[in-house]
Design a protein around this motif. Structure first.
Motif, PDB file in Angstrom:
ATOM      1  N   GLU A  49      52.968  61.972  21.408  1.00  0.00           N
ATOM      2  CA  GLU A  49      53.557  63.188  22.500  1.00  0.00           C
ATOM      3  C   GLU A  49      52.246  63.979  22.304  1.00  0.00           C
ATOM      4  O   GLU A  49      51.343  64.345  21.318  1.00  0.00           O
ATOM      5  N   ILE A  50      51.831  64.543  23.576  1.00  0.00           N
ATOM      6  CA  ILE A  50      50.606  65.310  23.822  1.00  0.00           C
ATOM      7  C   ILE A  50      50.764  66.706  24.570  1.00  0.00           C
ATOM      8  O   ILE A  50      51.660  66.303  25.487  1.00  0.00           O
ATOM      9  N   ILE A  51      50.493  67.840  24.294  1.00  0.00           N
ATOM     10  CA  ILE A  51      50.387  69.081  24.853  1.00  0.00           C
ATOM     11  C   ILE A  51      48.850  69.333  24.980  1.00  0.00           C
ATOM     12  O   ILE A  51      48.125  69.228  24.471  1.00  0.00           O
ATOM     13  N   ILE A  52      48.840  69.551  26.532  1.00  0.00           N
ATOM     14  CA  ILE A  52      47.602  70.000  27.172  1.00  0.00           C
ATOM     15  C   ILE A  52      47.886  71.696  27.489  1.00  0.00           C
ATOM     16  O   ILE A  52      48.766  71.702  28.311  1.00  0.00           O
ATOM     17  N   CYS A  53      47.008  72.396  26.939  1.00  0.00           N
ATOM     18  CA  CYS A  53      47.598  73.826  27.084  1.00  0.00           C
ATOM     19  C   CYS A  53      46.405  74.783  27.582  1.00  0.00           C
ATOM     20  O   CYS A  53      45.043  74.516  27.000  1.00  0.00           O
ATOM     21  N   GLY A  54      46.694  75.828  28.311  1.00  0.00           N
ATOM     22  CA  GLY A  54      45.550  76.747  28.580  1.00  0.00           C
ATOM     23  C   GLY A  54      46.017  77.805  29.426  1.00  0.00           C
ATOM     24  O   GLY A  54      47.346  78.442  29.132  1.00  0.00           O
ATOM     25  N   PRO A  96      45.202  82.001  23.407  1.00  0.00           N
ATOM     26  CA  PRO A  96      46.450  82.255  23.363  1.00  0.00           C
ATOM     27  C   PRO A  96      47.268  80.906  23.362  1.00  0.00           C
ATOM     28  O   PRO A  96      48.544  80.899  22.629  1.00  0.00           O
ATOM     29  N   ALA A  97      47.142  79.977  24.255  1.00  0.00           N
ATOM     30  CA  ALA A  97      47.721  78.677  24.191  1.00  0.00           C
ATOM     31  C   ALA A  97      47.817  78.012  22.982  1.00  0.00           C
ATOM     32  O   ALA A  97      48.804  77.436  22.265  1.00  0.00           O
ATOM     33  N   TYR A  98      46.371  77.965  22.266  1.00  0.00           N
ATOM     34  CA  TYR A  98      46.499  77.277  20.832  1.00  0.00           C
ATOM     35  C   TYR A  98      47.359  78.357  19.976  1.00  0.00           C
ATOM     36  O   TYR A  98      48.195  77.438  19.263  1.00  0.00           O
ATOM     37  N   LYS A  99      47.405  79.449  20.025  1.00  0.00           N
ATOM     38  CA  LYS A  99      48.208  80.133  19.033  1.00  0.00           C
ATOM     39  C   LYS A  99      49.690  79.713  19.242  1.00  0.00           C
ATOM     40  O   LYS A  99      50.588  79.679  18.359  1.00  0.00           O
ATOM     41  N   LYS A 100      50.142  79.676  20.513  1.00  0.00           N
ATOM     42  CA  LYS A 100      51.433  79.350  20.799  1.00  0.00           C
ATOM     43  C   LYS A 100      51.869  77.923  20.515  1.00  0.00           C
ATOM     44  O   LYS A 100      52.977  77.658  19.950  1.00  0.00           O
ATOM     45  N   TYR A 101      50.911  76.922  20.774  1.00  0.00           N
ATOM     46  CA  TYR A 101      51.456  75.546  20.635  1.00  0.00           C
ATOM     47  C   TYR A 101      51.034  75.052  19.376  1.00  0.00           C
ATOM     48  O   TYR A 101      51.449  73.803  18.975  1.00  0.00           O
TER      49      TYR A 101
END
Length: 195
Positions: A6-11, A79-84
């Motif tokens: 399972e992978i999340i790419i976020c930004g 912000p995406a790092y902190k969320k995920y």
């Protein structure tokens, strides 16, 4: 590769997060003949707001296409790092844009944490938007999930033809950065950008 990853790419919107997720899922399904699911999400703003791609890759049929515990977090904004980051399993992997994300103690749950100046590389190539493809090259090098050839074919197919050349170059530089990082430590950008 494990049976299910399972992978999340976020930004944030405008970084090509959704396109990167689509390309990764396509590479797994078409180039590597695995199963994949791809679920994008957006914040209330289209550009500049938070967005993420959730990708599940499996050797067998995917019976539940949604993320439960993240194996790999690819993050291109703080912000995406902190969320995920809270979804990352203990012993997972974090790949991040080192100029845009400052990690905190929560990154300690990962067994592998690797940074790349993806946006800086993209800017040096002449188009900031290819940072997502730099990151896909880096991901390909740092994991054993998708082969170099499989991901490169997916990038070639997944980007507009008029931007194909710069995207393929971005992919190669991201991949080379990862290869050098694994063997020699942090590489010098000047040397990578010469090729």
């Amino acid at each position: 590769m494990e049976d299910r990853v399972e992978i999340i790419i976020c930004g944030f919107g405008g970084q090509g997060i959704v396109r990167a997720g689509y390309i990764l899922g396509y590479a797994a399904a078409i180039s590597e003949d695995m199963e994949s699911s791809f679920v994008p999400s957006y914040g209330p703003e289209a550009r500049g707001g938070e967005c993420a791609s959730r990708i599940v890759i499996a050797r067998e049929k995917i019976d539940y296409p949604f993320i439960t515990t993240v194996d790999i977090l690819i993050t291109m904004s703080e912000p995406a790092y902190k969320k995920y980051v809270n979804y990352l399993k203990k012993g997972g992997m974090i790949l991040y844009d080192e100029d845009l994300v400052e990690l905190d103690d929560k990154a300690n749950r990962a067994s592998g944490v690797y940074g790349i100046p993806a946006t800086k590389i993209a800017e040096r190539l002449g188009n900031r938007i290819v940072a997502n493809i730099v990151m896909l090259g880096f991901f390909t090098s740092m994991t054993d999930i998708i082969s170099y050839d499989g991901m490169k074919k997916a990038v070639e197919r997944g980007v507009p033809s008029k931007f194909r050349e710069i995207n393929l170059k971005a992919f190669d530089i991201g991949y080379s950065y990862g290869e050098k990082l694994k063997k020699e430590g942090k590489p010098k950008l000047e040397e990578l950008l010469k090729h």
